[in-house]
Scaffold this motif. Structure first.
Motif, PDB file in Angstrom:
ATOM      1  N   ASP A  73       0.851  -1.179   0.000  1.00 47.08           N
ATOM      2  CA  ASP A  73       0.000   0.000   0.000  1.00 47.08           C
ATOM      3  C   ASP A  73       0.892   1.235   0.000  1.00 47.08           C
ATOM      4  O   ASP A  73       1.430   1.636   1.025  1.00 47.08           O
ATOM      5  CB  ASP A  73      -0.910  -0.012   1.237  1.00 47.08           C
ATOM      6  N   TYR A  74       1.038   1.845  -1.170  1.00 47.94           N
ATOM      7  CA  TYR A  74       1.833   3.056  -1.286  1.00 47.94           C
ATOM      8  C   TYR A  74       0.903   4.256  -1.335  1.00 47.94           C
ATOM      9  O   TYR A  74      -0.029   4.283  -2.143  1.00 47.94           O
ATOM     10  CB  TYR A  74       2.695   3.021  -2.551  1.00 47.94           C
ATOM     11  N   PRO A  75       1.160   5.264  -0.506  1.00 47.90           N
ATOM     12  CA  PRO A  75       0.274   6.422  -0.480  1.00 47.90           C
ATOM     13  C   PRO A  75       0.413   7.306  -1.727  1.00 47.90           C
ATOM     14  O   PRO A  75      -0.480   8.073  -2.035  1.00 47.90           O
ATOM     15  CB  PRO A  75       0.700   7.178   0.770  1.00 47.90           C
ATOM     16  N   ALA A  76       1.512   7.201  -2.459  1.00 46.01           N
ATOM     17  CA  ALA A  76       1.722   8.040  -3.636  1.00 46.01           C
ATOM     18  C   ALA A  76       1.007   7.444  -4.843  1.00 46.01           C
ATOM     19  O   ALA A  76       0.876   6.238  -4.968  1.00 46.01           O
ATOM     20  CB  ALA A  76       3.216   8.170  -3.926  1.00 46.01           C
ATOM     21  N   THR A  77       0.599   8.325  -5.741  1.00 47.50           N
ATOM     22  CA  THR A  77       0.009   7.865  -6.999  1.00 47.50           C
ATOM     23  C   THR A  77       1.128   7.480  -7.949  1.00 47.50           C
ATOM     24  O   THR A  77       2.296   7.832  -7.740  1.00 47.50           O
ATOM     25  CB  THR A  77      -0.837   8.976  -7.652  1.00 47.50           C
ATOM     26  N   ASN A  78       0.795   6.801  -9.026  1.00 48.24           N
ATOM     27  CA  ASN A  78       1.786   6.410 -10.020  1.00 48.24           C
ATOM     28  C   ASN A  78       2.471   7.646 -10.612  1.00 48.24           C
ATOM     29  O   ASN A  78       3.685   7.663 -10.807  1.00 48.24           O
ATOM     30  CB  ASN A  78       1.132   5.575 -11.118  1.00 48.24           C
ATOM     31  N   ASP A  79       1.691   8.697 -10.899  1.00 47.76           N
ATOM     32  CA  ASP A  79       2.271   9.928 -11.455  1.00 47.76           C
ATOM     33  C   ASP A  79       3.271  10.555 -10.484  1.00 47.76           C
ATOM     34  O   ASP A  79       4.329  11.029 -10.893  1.00 47.76           O
ATOM     35  CB  ASP A  79       1.178  10.947 -11.784  1.00 47.76           C
ATOM     36  N   GLU A  80       2.953  10.553  -9.192  1.00 50.18           N
ATOM     37  CA  GLU A  80       3.867  11.097  -8.192  1.00 50.18           C
ATOM     38  C   GLU A  80       5.159  10.293  -8.122  1.00 50.18           C
ATOM     39  O   GLU A  80       6.251  10.860  -8.013  1.00 50.18           O
ATOM     40  CB  GLU A  80       3.195  11.136  -6.825  1.00 50.18           C
ATOM     41  N   VAL A  81       5.038   8.987  -8.193  1.00 49.29           N
ATOM     42  CA  VAL A  81       6.218   8.124  -8.157  1.00 49.29           C
ATOM     43  C   VAL A  81       7.100   8.386  -9.359  1.00 49.29           C
ATOM     44  O   VAL A  81       8.312   8.532  -9.247  1.00 49.29           O
ATOM     45  CB  VAL A  81       5.814   6.629  -8.083  1.00 49.29           C
ATOM     46  N   GLU A  82       6.492   8.498 -10.554  1.00 48.27           N
ATOM     47  CA  GLU A  82       7.264   8.740 -11.771  1.00 48.27           C
ATOM     48  C   GLU A  82       7.951  10.100 -11.752  1.00 48.27           C
ATOM     49  O   GLU A  82       9.018  10.258 -12.308  1.00 48.27           O
ATOM     50  CB  GLU A  82       6.360   8.607 -13.003  1.00 48.27           C
ATOM     51  N   ARG A  83       7.352  11.094 -11.071  1.00 49.37           N
ATOM     52  CA  ARG A  83       7.968  12.421 -10.958  1.00 49.37           C
ATOM     53  C   ARG A  83       8.992  12.467  -9.822  1.00 49.37           C
ATOM     54  O   ARG A  83       9.650  13.466  -9.627  1.00 49.37           O
ATOM     55  CB  ARG A  83       6.913  13.484 -10.722  1.00 49.37           C
ATOM     56  N   GLY A  84       9.105  11.377  -9.063  1.00 40.49           N
ATOM     57  CA  GLY A  84      10.051  11.334  -7.957  1.00 40.49           C
ATOM     58  C   GLY A  84       9.535  11.996  -6.700  1.00 40.49           C
ATOM     59  O   GLY A  84      10.305  12.388  -5.834  1.00 40.49           O
ATOM     60  N   GLN A  85       8.236  12.128  -6.575  1.00 46.72           N
ATOM     61  CA  GLN A  85       7.645  12.792  -5.420  1.00 46.72           C
ATOM     62  C   GLN A  85       7.028  11.819  -4.428  1.00 46.72           C
ATOM     63  O   GLN A  85       6.451  12.243  -3.448  1.00 46.72           O
ATOM     64  CB  GLN A  85       6.566  13.777  -5.887  1.00 46.72           C
TER      65      GLN A  85
END
Length: 67
Positions: A54-66
């Motif tokens: 369960d990751y709190p970040a969205t896929n877009d956030e992960v790809e942006r490094g956030q």
């Protein structure tokens, strides 16, 4: 650890060619190690697809490094 395994000469020749190892033992050790890595990666991918993490970040956030 030492073990005795019966492997066809043709298979060992092909394994040596694929791994780039001239000697049998390093070629077999390399192949076993790579097989284990791939199985672990496959299992990890399966767990990801099933939502085991369960990751709190969205896929877009992960790809942006956030994430």
């Amino acid at each position: 650890m030492r073990i005795t395994v019966d492997i066809k000469d043709e298979s060992l020749d092909e394994l040596s060619r694929i791994t780039g190892q001239d000697k049998k033992s390093p070629a077999v050790a390399f192949a076993v190690s790579e097989y284990i890595k791939r199985e672990k990666a496959r299992e990890f991918g399966k767990l990801l697809r099933e939502g085991a993490f369960d990751y709190p970040a969205t896929n877009d956030e992960v790809e942006r490094g956030q994430g």
